[in-house]
Design a protein around this motif. Structure first.
Motif, mmCIF file in Angstrom:
data_model
loop_
_atom_site.group_PDB
_atom_site.id
_atom_site.type_symbol
_atom_site.label_atom_id
_atom_site.label_comp_id
_atom_site.label_asym_id
_atom_site.label_seq_id
_atom_site.Cartn_x
_atom_site.Cartn_y
_atom_site.Cartn_z
ATOM 1 N N GLU A 5 5.987 -3.528 -13.197
ATOM 2 C CA GLU A 5 4.933 -3.643 -12.420
ATOM 3 C C GLU A 5 4.823 -2.126 -12.046
ATOM 4 N N ILE A 6 5.739 -1.384 -11.486
ATOM 5 C CA ILE A 6 5.737 -0.106 -11.084
ATOM 6 C C ILE A 6 5.561 0.857 -12.003
ATOM 7 N N LEU A 7 6.222 0.684 -13.366
ATOM 8 C CA LEU A 7 5.784 1.494 -14.580
ATOM 9 C C LEU A 7 4.407 1.465 -14.834
ATOM 10 N N SER A 8 3.940 0.399 -14.803
ATOM 11 C CA SER A 8 2.410 0.157 -15.206
ATOM 12 C C SER A 8 1.293 1.299 -14.301
ATOM 13 N N CYS A 34 7.369 1.832 -22.347
ATOM 14 C CA CYS A 34 7.335 1.266 -21.123
ATOM 15 C C CYS A 34 6.046 0.734 -20.580
ATOM 16 N N ARG A 35 4.916 1.013 -21.358
ATOM 17 C CA ARG A 35 3.886 0.606 -20.999
ATOM 18 C C ARG A 35 3.346 0.978 -19.504
ATOM 19 N N THR A 36 3.408 2.375 -19.536
ATOM 20 C CA THR A 36 3.026 3.117 -18.372
ATOM 21 C C THR A 36 1.314 3.279 -18.323
ATOM 22 N N ALA A 37 0.891 3.711 -17.332
ATOM 23 C CA ALA A 37 -0.928 3.979 -17.019
ATOM 24 C C ALA A 37 -1.305 4.915 -18.099
ATOM 25 N N SER A 38 -0.466 5.952 -18.138
ATOM 26 C CA SER A 38 -1.196 7.066 -18.935
ATOM 27 C C SER A 38 0.207 8.219 -19.374
ATOM 28 N N VAL A 39 -0.206 9.166 -20.049
ATOM 29 C CA VAL A 39 0.617 10.135 -20.353
ATOM 30 C C VAL A 39 -0.064 11.424 -19.622
ATOM 31 N N CYS A 40 0.547 12.184 -18.856
ATOM 32 C CA CYS A 40 -0.078 13.396 -18.235
ATOM 33 C C CYS A 40 0.629 14.783 -18.928
#
Length: 217
Positions: A5-8, A34-40
């Protein structure tokens, strides 16, 4: 709150001056896993990263980074170029000097112009909290709200300090409806990430949480 949930909520970040395409490619791979929100990532890699990830990961990049004292015209060009290259999200740095001299109209105009260019794509406004007074932080909450931008963001990670719990709580108390909060800079544990989210952040700018997750796998 689970690690997933945090990684999302994480914008998995590599803005190092020495980053290579292999570094960015690895960042993208880890973000997808890891299914993050984005890459920056740096603007120079946006086109390749978007072609590489397709629709599997949102690509975020930075504008006027890290100092923010570029002209509005330069920031507008950077923004258009990034969007043409496939950027899904834009993190811009404000002109801190204009804020310091209380030229609120110029700060608001610049943010509003970049949001107009972004259209439906997300614009996050980096205000570099470690360089601002409490009054200036509150002013920026108001200006970001007025501009129509999507997020207010604490830090570049390239100045004297990063996100603090106090600043995220301050943002939460002063931004208007619809403005989200991104905490970035120095987030080094899942415990800290969860606390930032509990205080009102909905995005976290960090590379360390994915690294921690991989180390524990």
């Amino acid at each position: 709150m689970t690690h997933s949930e945090i990684l999302s909520k994480v914008d998995h970040t590599n803005l190092s001056q020495t980053a290579t395409w292999e570094d960015i490619k690895s960042l993208c791979d880890d973000a997808v896993t890891c299914r993050t929100a984005s890459v920056c990532i740096p603007p120079a890699f946006v086109k390749r990263a978007k072609e590489y990830t397709g629709n599997s990961m949102a690509v975020c990049t930075v504008i006027g980074f890290p100092n923010g004292y570029h002209t509005t015209e330069a920031k507008a060009f950077e923004t258009r170029n990034a969007l043409e290259n496939g950027a899904d999200e834009i993190d811009m740095v404000i002109h801190i000097g204009a804020l310091k001299e209380k030229n609120e109209a110029a700060v608001l105009k610049e943010i509003s112009e970049l949001k107009k260019l972004c259209g439906s794509r997300i614009l996050k406004v980096i205000i570099e909290t470690c360089l601002l007074t409490q009054e200036e932080k509150i002013t920026m909450c108001r200006l970001v709200t007025q501009s129509g931008a999507d997020f207010i963001k604490t830090s570049t990670g390239f100045s004297s300090a990063g996100a603090t719990f106090e600043d995220v709580a301050l943002f939460a108390a002063h931004v208007g409806p619809g403005v989200q909060i991104k905490a970035a800079g120095g987030i080094s544990s899942f415990e800290d990430g969860e606390r930032f989210l509990t205080l009102g952040a909905s995005r976290l700018g960090t590379s360390r949480l994915v690294k921690l997750e991989k180390a524990q796998a």
